[in-house]
Scaffold this motif. Sequence first.
Motif, PDB file in Angstrom:
ATOM      1  N   ARG A  16      35.153 -16.958  10.470  1.00 26.67           N
ATOM      2  CA  ARG A  16      36.323 -17.461   9.737  1.00 26.67           C
ATOM      3  C   ARG A  16      37.277 -18.223  10.652  1.00 26.67           C
ATOM      4  NH1 ARG A  16      38.851 -12.605   7.539  1.00 26.67           N
ATOM      5  NH2 ARG A  16      36.952 -11.471   7.886  1.00 26.67           N
ATOM      6  N   ARG A  17      37.434 -17.748  11.890  1.00 27.79           N
ATOM      7  CA  ARG A  17      38.377 -18.381  12.821  1.00 27.79           C
ATOM      8  C   ARG A  17      37.782 -19.579  13.555  1.00 27.79           C
ATOM      9  NH1 ARG A  17      43.583 -16.450  12.197  1.00 27.79           N
ATOM     10  NH2 ARG A  17      43.453 -14.249  11.765  1.00 27.79           N
ATOM     11  N   TRP A  18      36.488 -19.655  13.649  1.00 23.89           N
ATOM     12  CA  TRP A  18      35.813 -20.686  14.434  1.00 23.89           C
ATOM     13  C   TRP A  18      35.729 -21.974  13.622  1.00 23.89           C
ATOM     14  CZ3 TRP A  18      34.572 -20.481  19.434  1.00 23.89           C
ATOM     15  CH2 TRP A  18      33.760 -21.486  19.955  1.00 23.89           C
ATOM     16  N   PHE A  66      38.283 -22.033  23.990  1.00 28.43           N
ATOM     17  CA  PHE A  66      39.509 -21.681  24.715  1.00 28.43           C
ATOM     18  C   PHE A  66      40.569 -21.131  23.768  1.00 28.43           C
ATOM     19  CE2 PHE A  66      38.292 -24.533  28.365  1.00 28.43           C
ATOM     20  CZ  PHE A  66      38.293 -23.522  29.308  1.00 28.43           C
ATOM     21  N   LYS A  67      40.754 -21.760  22.629  1.00 24.58           N
ATOM     22  CA  LYS A  67      41.753 -21.288  21.669  1.00 24.58           C
ATOM     23  C   LYS A  67      41.413 -19.888  21.165  1.00 24.58           C
ATOM     24  CE  LYS A  67      42.622 -24.150  18.329  1.00 24.58           C
ATOM     25  NZ  LYS A  67      42.590 -25.263  17.365  1.00 24.58           N
ATOM     26  N   PHE A  68      40.137 -19.685  20.850  1.00 27.15           N
ATOM     27  CA  PHE A  68      39.721 -18.372  20.349  1.00 27.15           C
ATOM     28  C   PHE A  68      39.941 -17.283  21.399  1.00 27.15           C
ATOM     29  CE2 PHE A  68      36.546 -15.076  19.614  1.00 27.15           C
ATOM     30  CZ  PHE A  68      36.867 -14.721  18.311  1.00 27.15           C
ATOM     31  N   ASN A  69      39.546 -17.571  22.645  1.00 24.37           N
ATOM     32  CA  ASN A  69      39.728 -16.573  23.714  1.00 24.37           C
ATOM     33  C   ASN A  69      41.191 -16.345  24.042  1.00 24.37           C
ATOM     34  OD1 ASN A  69      37.101 -15.611  24.422  1.00 24.37           O
ATOM     35  ND2 ASN A  69      36.644 -17.688  25.063  1.00 24.37           N
ATOM     36  N   LEU A  70      42.008 -17.390  23.917  1.00 21.54           N
ATOM     37  CA  LEU A  70      43.441 -17.206  24.136  1.00 21.54           C
ATOM     38  C   LEU A  70      44.034 -16.319  23.048  1.00 21.54           C
ATOM     39  CD1 LEU A  70      45.873 -17.978  25.865  1.00 21.54           C
ATOM     40  CD2 LEU A  70      46.216 -19.924  24.351  1.00 21.54           C
ATOM     41  N   ARG A  71      43.636 -16.543  21.794  1.00 21.73           N
ATOM     42  CA  ARG A  71      44.103 -15.666  20.702  1.00 21.73           C
ATOM     43  C   ARG A  71      43.655 -14.229  20.932  1.00 21.73           C
ATOM     44  NH1 ARG A  71      41.871 -19.528  16.350  1.00 21.73           N
ATOM     45  NH2 ARG A  71      43.489 -21.087  16.253  1.00 21.73           N
ATOM     46  N   LEU A  72      42.402 -14.073  21.333  1.00 23.02           N
ATOM     47  CA  LEU A  72      41.878 -12.733  21.591  1.00 23.02           C
ATOM     48  C   LEU A  72      42.626 -12.054  22.739  1.00 23.02           C
ATOM     49  CD1 LEU A  72      39.673 -10.677  20.842  1.00 23.02           C
ATOM     50  CD2 LEU A  72      38.238 -11.756  22.571  1.00 23.02           C
ATOM     51  N   ALA A  73      42.872 -12.795  23.810  1.00 18.68           N
ATOM     52  CA  ALA A  73      43.599 -12.229  24.954  1.00 18.68           C
ATOM     53  C   ALA A  73      45.017 -11.829  24.565  1.00 18.68           C
ATOM     54  CB  ALA A  73      43.628 -13.236  26.104  1.00 18.68           C
ATOM     55  N   LEU A  74      45.689 -12.677  23.803  1.00 17.90           N
ATOM     56  CA  LEU A  74      47.038 -12.330  23.345  1.00 17.90           C
ATOM     57  C   LEU A  74      47.006 -11.149  22.385  1.00 17.90           C
ATOM     58  CD1 LEU A  74      48.673 -15.836  22.830  1.00 17.90           C
ATOM     59  CD2 LEU A  74      49.235 -14.132  24.567  1.00 17.90           C
ATOM     60  N   GLY A  75      45.996 -11.131  21.535  1.00 18.95           N
ATOM     61  CA  GLY A  75      45.866 -10.019  20.589  1.00 18.95           C
ATOM     62  C   GLY A  75      45.641  -8.689  21.282  1.00 18.95           C
ATOM     63  N   LEU A  76      44.995  -8.717  22.434  1.00 24.80           N
ATOM     64  CA  LEU A  76      44.786  -7.481  23.188  1.00 24.80           C
ATOM     65  C   LEU A  76      45.924  -7.196  24.158  1.00 24.80           C
ATOM     66  CD1 LEU A  76      40.982  -7.818  23.997  1.00 24.80           C
ATOM     67  CD2 LEU A  76      42.043  -6.356  22.283  1.00 24.80           C
TER      68      LEU A  76
END
Length: 150
Positions: A16-18, A66-76
């Motif tokens: 959904r996010r990709w 990069f955007k997905f991993n940045l969201r994931l990193a911020l989410g964690l």
Amino acid sequence: MPATTWAKQVHQIVIRRWQPEPLSEPVVDHDLPNLSAIERSAEVVSFTCRRFEYWISPQGILREWFKFNLRLALGLAVPAVLVAPLVTLALQQFNVWIDLITRTTSNMVLVPLSAMLVIGLICGLISIGKSILTMRMRQQHQRRDQYNNY
């Protein structure tokens, strides 16, 4: 409705996010000769980075990654930064409580045991004292009997 595993749920969230978007080919700014030296340097570095990104991934997959991993990193990271100090504080307080309960319990056990030990020692000393007195009384009584028999 079939039960889904956590891996399938994560896969659905990623799908959904990709949403990668194709990149447009980078173009040099037309006003580049009119810019100051610092602005020209910044524009050249920006153009070089955009051209490198376009060369690696013209479909925008790298940018989306990069955007997905940045969201994931911020989410964690955000919950970890906000929750970890509270959990640490709670565990420290829990440790203090356990220490207090341990000391209190050991004191509640040791005080009666100490009192019983003291009472036992006193009773033992009294018993030994009685035994010594009884033995002396017998010895004195036997000596008198020896003198009286003659």
